[in-house]
Design a protein around this motif. Sequence first.
Motif, PDB file in Angstrom:
ATOM      1  N   GLU A 303      29.599  44.736  68.335  1.00  0.00           N
ATOM      2  CA  GLU A 303      29.164  43.844  69.610  1.00  0.00           C
ATOM      3  C   GLU A 303      30.043  42.533  69.502  1.00  0.00           C
ATOM      4  N   THR A 304      30.205  41.822  68.499  1.00  0.00           N
ATOM      5  CA  THR A 304      30.654  40.634  68.830  1.00  0.00           C
ATOM      6  C   THR A 304      31.822  40.281  68.801  1.00  0.00           C
ATOM      7  N   LYS A 305      32.693  41.447  68.011  1.00  0.00           N
ATOM      8  CA  LYS A 305      34.372  42.077  68.547  1.00  0.00           C
ATOM      9  C   LYS A 305      34.417  42.450  69.369  1.00  0.00           C
ATOM     10  N   GLU A 306      33.143  42.882  70.687  1.00  0.00           N
ATOM     11  CA  GLU A 306      34.327  43.152  71.635  1.00  0.00           C
ATOM     12  C   GLU A 306      34.011  42.275  72.765  1.00  0.00           C
ATOM     13  N   SER A 310      38.181  40.052  67.357  1.00  0.00           N
ATOM     14  CA  SER A 310      37.904  40.098  66.038  1.00  0.00           C
ATOM     15  C   SER A 310      38.514  38.780  65.061  1.00  0.00           C
ATOM     16  N   ASP A 311      38.753  37.353  65.880  1.00  0.00           N
ATOM     17  CA  ASP A 311      38.547  36.477  65.063  1.00  0.00           C
ATOM     18  C   ASP A 311      37.733  35.650  65.032  1.00  0.00           C
ATOM     19  N   ARG A 334      40.138  42.731  57.141  1.00  0.00           N
ATOM     20  CA  ARG A 334      41.506  43.702  57.782  1.00  0.00           C
ATOM     21  C   ARG A 334      41.896  44.123  58.331  1.00  0.00           C
ATOM     22  N   ALA A 335      41.424  45.307  58.122  1.00  0.00           N
ATOM     23  CA  ALA A 335      41.362  46.934  57.466  1.00  0.00           C
ATOM     24  C   ALA A 335      40.319  47.305  59.473  1.00  0.00           C
ATOM     25  N   VAL A 336      39.172  47.041  58.982  1.00  0.00           N
ATOM     26  CA  VAL A 336      38.533  47.871  59.041  1.00  0.00           C
ATOM     27  C   VAL A 336      37.468  46.174  60.392  1.00  0.00           C
ATOM     28  N   VAL A 337      37.367  45.705  60.610  1.00  0.00           N
ATOM     29  CA  VAL A 337      37.061  44.470  61.417  1.00  0.00           C
ATOM     30  C   VAL A 337      37.954  44.281  62.834  1.00  0.00           C
ATOM     31  N   LEU A 604      30.266  34.946  63.709  1.00  0.00           N
ATOM     32  CA  LEU A 604      29.887  36.212  63.132  1.00  0.00           C
ATOM     33  C   LEU A 604      29.717  36.223  60.825  1.00  0.00           C
ATOM     34  N   LEU A 605      29.163  35.795  60.240  1.00  0.00           N
ATOM     35  CA  LEU A 605      29.854  35.227  59.421  1.00  0.00           C
ATOM     36  C   LEU A 605      29.007  36.165  58.662  1.00  0.00           C
ATOM     37  N   TYR A 606      29.950  36.755  56.994  1.00  0.00           N
ATOM     38  CA  TYR A 606      29.593  37.968  56.306  1.00  0.00           C
ATOM     39  C   TYR A 606      29.388  37.083  54.642  1.00  0.00           C
ATOM     40  N   ILE A 607      28.687  36.289  54.480  1.00  0.00           N
ATOM     41  CA  ILE A 607      29.072  35.954  53.182  1.00  0.00           C
ATOM     42  C   ILE A 607      29.014  36.753  51.640  1.00  0.00           C
TER      43      ILE A 607
END
Lengths: 889, 174
Positions: A303-306, A310-311, A334-337, A604-607
Amino acid sequence: MVSLKINGQIVNVPEETTILEAARMLEIEIPTFCHDPRLKPHGTCRICVVEVEKARSLQTACSTPVFEGMNVWTESDLVVEARKEIINLLLSNHPLDCLTCDKSGNCTLQYLCQKYNITGSTYVGERSTYEIDVSNPFYSVDLNKCILCRKCVLVCSELQCTDAIGLVERGFASHVTPPFEKNIEESTCVSCGNCVAVCPTGALVPKRKEKFSYGELKTVQTTCPYCGVGCQMELMVKGNKVVEIKPAFKVPNDGLLCVKGRFGYNFINHPDRLKNPLIKKNGVFEEATWDEAYQLIAEKIIETKEKFGSDALAGLSSARCTNEENYLMQKLFRAVVGTNNIDHCARLCHASTVAGLANTLGSGAMTNSIAEALLADVIFVTGSNTTETHPVIGAKIRQAIRKNGAKLIVAEPRRIDLANDADVFLQIKPGSNVALMNGLIKVILDEGLYDEEFVNSRTEDFNKLKEVIADFSVEQAAQICDVSVEDIKKAARIYAGGKRGAIYYAMGITQHSSGTEHVMSISNLALLCGNIGKEGAGVNPLRGQNNVQGACDVGALPNVYPGYQRVNDPVNQEKFEKAWGVKLSDNVGLTLSDILDQAVGIKLLYIMGENPMISDPDINHVQKTLENLDFLVVQDIFLTETAQFADVVLPAVSFAEKDGTFTNTERRVQLVRKAIEPKDNAKPDWVIIMEIMNRLGYLANYQHPQEIMEEIAQLTPQYGGINYYRISEEGLQWPCPNTEHPGTKYLHQKHFTRGKGLFMPISYREPAETPNAEYPLILTTGRILYQYHTRTMTGKEEGLNQKAPESYIEISPKTADALSINDGEMIRVASRRGNIITKAKVVDIVNDNVVFMPFHYAEGAANILTNKALDEHCKIPELKVCAVKIEKV
Amino acid sequence: MELEISRQDKEKYEKLDLVINKYKQQEGMLIRILQKAQQIFGHLPIEVQSYVSDKLDIPISTVNGVVSFYSLFSEEPQGKYTINVCMGTACYVKGSQEILKTIEEELHIREGETTLDKLFTIKVARCIGACGLAPVITINDKVYGRLSPLDIPGILHSYIKTNKKSAIGEEVKV
């Protein structure tokens, strides 16, 4: 070579070999109590006596060198009789409580009684009646069981170099004790337990949290999860629980550990460990299934990507996790997001080293190996409280001084422990290192002490350095650093006078708004004296976390793919696009400092395994950023201060529950071995990331981390020759380009990674914040021996908390006096960014205008105060200098 | 009073500094320095041992080990007069145990202890090499031989008398 016979078997050994060493080559057992291969033989216990043909009497195998034609009998009647007599005498003053003794099953004395069928002593006489010393939280001392082999005393004084215990009195009254019969807790003991590890009887035993017998334990060798030294240790496992940890006699620690590695393992089995995924609903965490958590995360990412591209997503990887996990994490982003927004806490510790040394030398890693400290004749420690933050390296530095007479220079804002061992101690003002380095360089240039041949043949831009130094004087340096001209001169002469000068530094150099310049000025000094590319010398940044080196190596950085291959180089981009089968982003990613800056607008942050709510500067600002995120995923082993802000929390497993590799500070890739099964529903980080990749439609299928390492090795030139099989016995040091390569002990041997060593003309700049009338004191922060990072792990160990329970601030007596502050009083510390309440510790190790705080604690957190002024080259914040005021509450 | 003591202490430490500076360049001078320190201070309290340890850069655990090993060093304040009762073989067979017992009874202290008035410390020695005079005691540097328990009160009294200005129970200035 010398040829001799032991029990009729012929053996050829080098000259100077002892009988004991020769026998061990033949796997012939000779018992010992006092022998330790790391110590000079001292022949105290006599139990290793053997019969040597034609010798006048029985000889101690540990201290008798072999000779040609020697004929040795290790279990002759005479020998056995003597050994029985020795044991008989020892038992005459030793309790026979093996049934309940903690050491039972692991006791040399007990074993020899079994071997020689001895059930008790035939001598009746006086017995020792010492009180058991239980004052130390981690181990107890029962002198009634001591056989006076002296090994503990020698390990403490010659290897650990702490001198906490000694032997006092004489005859029957001789015993081991801290000076003046004090108990251990009142001594200088640092609780490393290295004495406990060598005690052959039950005199020194670790305190147990539960009952076990050694016979029922499984032993698993692994790599310590704390600092960057990467000590090898043995996890002792009962059922599915780690019940004791012992040092391994392996590279790099050689049987030494520190208190954290040795005793700080309670977190593994702690009841607060995360057991199930948590999803926040209406502000409250609720347990969820993995399926629900994955579903939610995948939806949000898509959702966020759309919506924002991506950035707008970013990931923080972890220097605490394995290479394989960090590799997968950066691959996920890098490859998926589809973004290079991936970074980790190296940004906060050695980003300036990576940037600075890559610029001047071509590689940002520690140039030399840990063991090489013992080859140095001059050691220069600056910006590192080594004995507390990298205790085993600290011990090696002290060994170099004691054993080899190496000279020591210490430049630190505080009179740290190592300062007491120093030939010159420069108590410099925080943030003045560049001025100090330039002052040293000035003296060396003026007095012609530099290595001209090295400078001519292996470096460039020497003239630029000379130009910038020409306008600078030693007096200026002394004034900026607040030290004497004489001391600077003395230090310069010592450093330049050494044949092998090794510089060790850490965060006191790097965590400045001019951190990169600090690092490069250190490299200037080392290049000037030809101290790079030489065994026992070098520029040695001490990496703070177990795998911060590895996390950088495998590309958990926004500007480079694994192996420091720049993302904005089309050749690299193509290489990785081909390998990963997707189109990759052209943009260099955001750094951790930017990601946690609200203004940048990450959605969106993934820690994974980080806790910026304590570790990052200006925590209030970090909190605002986290609160403003659309979605936060935190993956950790505990519900950390940061995890509290998450929308989804994923339960990961500790180092003891997974396989993988860590790369230590000396570039050594070492195995982490699974010792126990994961707790409840927690999963290894690599499994979690792999499963998320699959949810997002990117097929990833690794059966075991070693398959990930195979992929890393294919894409990372430095790791090309590394695989699990090769590192199963001993880790390999990168660069290790192919499977034939033995690894690299020290860098830049024939030529620098970048070709020639580059001098950088650097002038001193003031820190971003300097004291003024309102905030008159300089606050510098750091780490302490008994806590680690944000206490997620060490905070779960009662003993460590007993040793270092709470936040405090070190204040000089004069400053405290001026404000009528007493030692132990709670006071307020304020900076431009916030204020906290903490405990005053009045000490004479800081100057009057400097205060110090450890940053580990959530209550009274130092990082509420610190400044996030960034270094323009590498975005490292200035954690080491900010202006504060203190007041009574 | 306090000032005076610290001035005295300062003088003592200055003396000790002279000793340390004289011997510290040579290896293996720890015992000699400690001997001199004991002469200066009367005994070797924690502070003096720590001072020597710092100045010589020898770990305090080593210094304390040496001090506690040799019987000639004392960590406790000693009496003005140290009585050494010889327990060598010759003295032993000639009844030195009775001599020791008598001294202990007379002074109301045990071997190794010091009287409250800081006048006497009792110690036992191995052979002092005066076997011909057995049984023997020494009081500071003076030797008394061929003793019987009956001689003891008289000998002790002569020391008490010379110190009569300080009544028993009051501290003697050493």
